[in-house]
Design an enzyme around this catalytic site. Structure first.
Site, PDB file in Angstrom:
ATOM      1  N   GLU A 181      58.004  62.340  -5.440  1.00 48.53           N
ATOM      2  CA  GLU A 181      56.786  62.423  -4.637  1.00 48.53           C
ATOM      3  C   GLU A 181      56.608  61.181  -3.757  1.00 48.53           C
ATOM      4  O   GLU A 181      56.329  61.293  -2.574  1.00 48.53           O
ATOM      5  CB  GLU A 181      55.593  62.565  -5.602  1.00 48.53           C
ATOM      6  CG  GLU A 181      54.239  62.608  -4.934  1.00 48.53           C
ATOM      7  CD  GLU A 181      53.869  64.013  -4.500  1.00 48.53           C
ATOM      8  OE1 GLU A 181      54.418  64.957  -5.103  1.00 48.53           O
ATOM      9  OE2 GLU A 181      53.064  64.155  -3.569  1.00 48.53           O
ATOM     10  N   ASP A 182      56.775  60.025  -4.366  1.00 48.18           N
ATOM     11  CA  ASP A 182      56.363  58.794  -3.693  1.00 48.18           C
ATOM     12  C   ASP A 182      57.495  57.900  -3.191  1.00 48.18           C
ATOM     13  O   ASP A 182      57.243  56.866  -2.600  1.00 48.18           O
ATOM     14  CB  ASP A 182      55.490  57.947  -4.638  1.00 48.18           C
ATOM     15  CG  ASP A 182      54.188  58.656  -4.969  1.00 48.18           C
ATOM     16  OD1 ASP A 182      53.844  59.595  -4.239  1.00 48.18           O
ATOM     17  OD2 ASP A 182      53.542  58.282  -5.960  1.00 48.18           O
TER      18      ASP A 182
END
Ligand code: MN
Length: 727
Positions: A76-77
């Site tokens: 995700e990051d």
């Protein structure tokens, strides 16, 4: 931040053969991937995945789950891809991380859409692999624990979602400790004032409570030892959110919540559970209705325990839960308690285990995932407090209030579907219209062009949309009936006058007469004739010139009295002069009136009248919901004439503590106010309260109010309400 060593140690304690090197590699990967990233708190970002992994070990999950916890935000990051994770850690861990990542993405705009979709994703993820959900739970728990650093709106949004989706799901999966911690954290952010109050009240009473707990523990332990039942006893205060809920439910102040402490008796065997129960019941008086055998009949989330409540030595209520150590583990860890580790292998939930029937059903439908509705069909969970989520045959989600029936659903699709709703198929099976929809139901409405809404539907529906639409239809029908009746009557009268209705209508005479008689339209005129507000004679005289009237018209029905309006005339036909009714109809005395049983108006109440052909005028209170179902055209002004002398039936509901003597006290209050009770129904509720419904006769509203006031003042009475007399 928990250290890597601690995490490794935890895993080793419940799974000695675990591949700790893999965990170490996942940790190093996460540290590198998140390098340079910070959390809002100022801590390095990696503290979050490490904390999540640590919570995962508290759930005693397997190595892939712990690794997924460490890596859950990497895709995700950071620039990491699922393919990369597959290469480095294998498909299983990559799959878990991918699942958690996807759960986090919610492209929906409205709260309702977002939640329905989130709920659905959760179910899908559970069906695919329960570990995805468990890792996500641990992620959410850590987010909630560190919510302080976010802006207020974000705190509220996350806490609301957690309270509505995560904590009910945690409960459904039986992970009690997590449910409790999540609820208290949500409570803190959503209702900070109340939270702080209860927290302080609990702190203030800590010393007393601890002394009381220690004392009671000793007593229970002593009695059990004497009877030869080996066990461990512990007492603890309930969590803040549950105290808050109880206060709100019962209206009791904090000081009066006596069962805010629960005692737990952990035994060595199932048999000993029942022995311990026998001891408790022989030493202290059990409270009727409070014994529950969840050992013989486990809850759907696999929870097993005996529950009882007894009257303690100080006359206080003591709640006791009795269970074995194994049952206790399940009670705390739920589904996670069933992970089994042996021979260096981890075995997830065993598929042949009957306890997982509901989960197995979902897992088996993995192969049908192209059609998500199909597996959701088999998932019937009661997760949400006040909403149910059901599915259209196309798989779209509809949120409805709890208790909603297929009619509500039908109206939520289209008002025509609602009006013509003649039946429903839920999960492929035909159900009655009164069926209460449950989470995950797939609903298909059966329509019929001849179907019409009827009055009984109003008792079934929960949505305001359905209610409004049904009322609208019912009124329209009343009007149509009145119109048909008006036309009938007018036809007969015109014939007597030697005229024809058909011709009159054709020539537009009805419109002219309608205008002259101040009606909006010809239909309106017919309707008023049907209701008796306008007489047929009034109409006929305007249609047929005096010199052209046939023989029958002039003297035939000579009802018209000088100076008396048509309405009174119509009403006179049904009037019996039987003394005063206490009601004036449009200023007139002596009109036959009936008091509606649904609301039984009292002198002093605001009232409305409705013309009922042949039965005079029915009087309702202004707020009566039944009156709202009637055609406003039938409405007529009524008022109390101030001379009312008779008594009227009323019903009063009293919610009070279920304790001896209170009932006598309440009835005394009635007779002190000069009110006769004609009937009483008393019912004890499960939580030690009583609901009493008194039927009585009173002369007016003031008298009723004075009874209600004096009953409310009695100690132990929580609420006093006037209810429908036919209740
Ligand atoms: Mn996270």
């Amino acid at each position: 931040m928990p250290s890597l060593d601690q995490i490794l140690e935890n895993i080793h304690s419940y799974h000695p053969g675990a591949d700790l090197a893999l965990v170490r590699r996942a940790y190093e990967f996460a540290v590198k991937a998140h390098e340079g990233q910070m959390r809002r708190s100022g801590d390095p970002y990696v503290t979050h995945p490490v904390s999540v992994a640590s919570v995962i070990t508290e759930l005693r999950l397997d190595v892939p789950s712990v690794c997924a916890g460490l890596l859950h935000d990497a895709v995700e990051d950071t620039s990491t891809t699922v393919e990369e994770l597959t290469e480095v850690f294998g498909p299983e861990i990559a799959f878990l991380v991918d699942g958690v990542t996807k759960l986090g993405k919610l492209p929906y705009a409205t709260r309702e859409e977002r939640q329905a979709e989130n709920f659905r994703k959760m179910l899908l993820a559970m069906a695919r692999d329960i570990r995805v959900i468990l890792v996500k739970f641990c992620d959410r728990l850590d987010n909630m624990r560190t919510l302080d650093h976010l802006p207020v709106e974000k705190q509220e949004r996350i806490a609301t979602e957690t309270l509505q989706i995560y904590s009910p799901l945690a409960h459904r999966l039986g992970i009690q400790w997590m449910k409790i911690e999540l609820e208290d954290l949500c409570f803190k952010y959503l209702q900070p004032g109340e939270y702080e109050q209860i927290k302080q009240a609990v702190a203030r009473t800590r010393r007393d409570r601890e002394r009381y707990i220690a004392e009671t523990e000793r007593r229970i332990q002593g009695e059990m030892a004497q009877a030869g039942v080996a066990c461990e006893v512990s007492g603890r205060a309930k969590h803040l959110y549950s105290i808050h809920q109880k206060m709100r439910r019962t209206g009791m102040p904090f000081e009066d919540i006596h069962d805010a402490i629960g005692f737990r008796v952990i035994t060595k065997s199932t048999r000993a559970c029942y022995e311990a129960l026998g001891v408790a019941h022989s030493v202290w008086q059990p409270i009727p209705g409070r014994f529950k055998d969840y050992i013989a009949l486990p809850k759907p989330n696999m929870y097993q325990s005996l529950h009882t409540a007894v009257i303690g030595p100080r006359g206080e209520r003591i709640e006791i839960q009795i269970r074995t150590e194994d049952m206790h583990l399940v009670a705390e860890q739920g589904i996670a308690a069933h992970w089994k580790y042996k021979d260096g292998e981890s075995h997830g939930v065993r598929r042949d285990d009957k306890k997982f029937a509901w989960l197995r059903q979902m897992m088996e439908s993995q192969k049908d995932l192209d059609d998500p509705t199909e597996f959701i069909e088999s998932v019937k969970m009661d997760l949400f407090g006040d909403e149910v989520y059901v599915f259209t045959p196309q798989g779209d989600v509809k949120a409805l209030p709890k208790g909603a029936c297929p009619i509500d659903y039908a109206y939520s699709i289209h008002s025509e579907v609602g009006d013509q709703c003649s039946g429903a198929r839920v999960n492929g099976v035909i159900v009655p219209l009164r069926y209460q929809l449950r989470n995950g139901d797939t609903v298909e409405i059966i329509t019929s062009p001849t179907q019409k809404p009827n009055k009984d539907w109003l008792k079934l529906v929960k949505t305001s949309r359905a209610r409004t639409k049904i009322r609208h239809r019912l009124r329209r029908e009343q009007r149509e009936r009145a119109q048909a009746m008006g036309k009938d009557l007018l036809e007969k009268t015109l014939r007597k006058y030697g005229a024809s209705y058909a011709k009159t209508a054709k020539h537009g005479d009805l419109e002219r007469v309608a205008k002259e008689l101040k009606c909006h339209s010809a239909e309106d005129l017919l309707c008023n004739v049907g209701y008796g507000k306008v007489t047929t004679r009034q109409v006929a005289e305007k249609v047929v010139p005096e010199d052209k009237r046939g023989g029958g018209g002039k003297k035939g029905d000579g009802i018209v009295e000088e100076g008396v309006g048509p309405l009174q005339q119509a009403l006179r036909k049904v009037t019996r002069r039987t003394g005063t009714t206490g009601i004036k109809v449009q200023g007139e005395d002596g009109v036959l009136v009936r008091f509606a049983r649904c609301c039984s108006p009292l002198p002093g109440d605001g009232i409305v009248g409705f013309i009922t052909r042949g039965r005079g005028v029915t009087v309702h209170t202004r707020g009566c919901p039944k009156a709202l179902d009637l055609d406003p055209e039938r409405r007529i002004d009524v008022e109390w004439d101030g001379k009312a002398s008779g008594s009227h039936p009323v019903a009063i509901q009293v919610l009070c503590a279920d304790k001896p003597g209170l009932l006598a006290h309440i009835s005394q209050s009635f007779s002190d106010s000069g009110v006769n009770i004609t009937q009483a129904h008393c019912r004890a509720t499960e939580d030690g309260r009583a609901v009493n419904t008194f039927h009585a006769r009173v002369y007016n509203l003031d008298q009723l109010k004075s009874v209600i006031r004096s009953v409310s003042r009695i100690k132990g009475v929580y609420a006093v309400d006037r209810v429908a007399a036919d209740a």
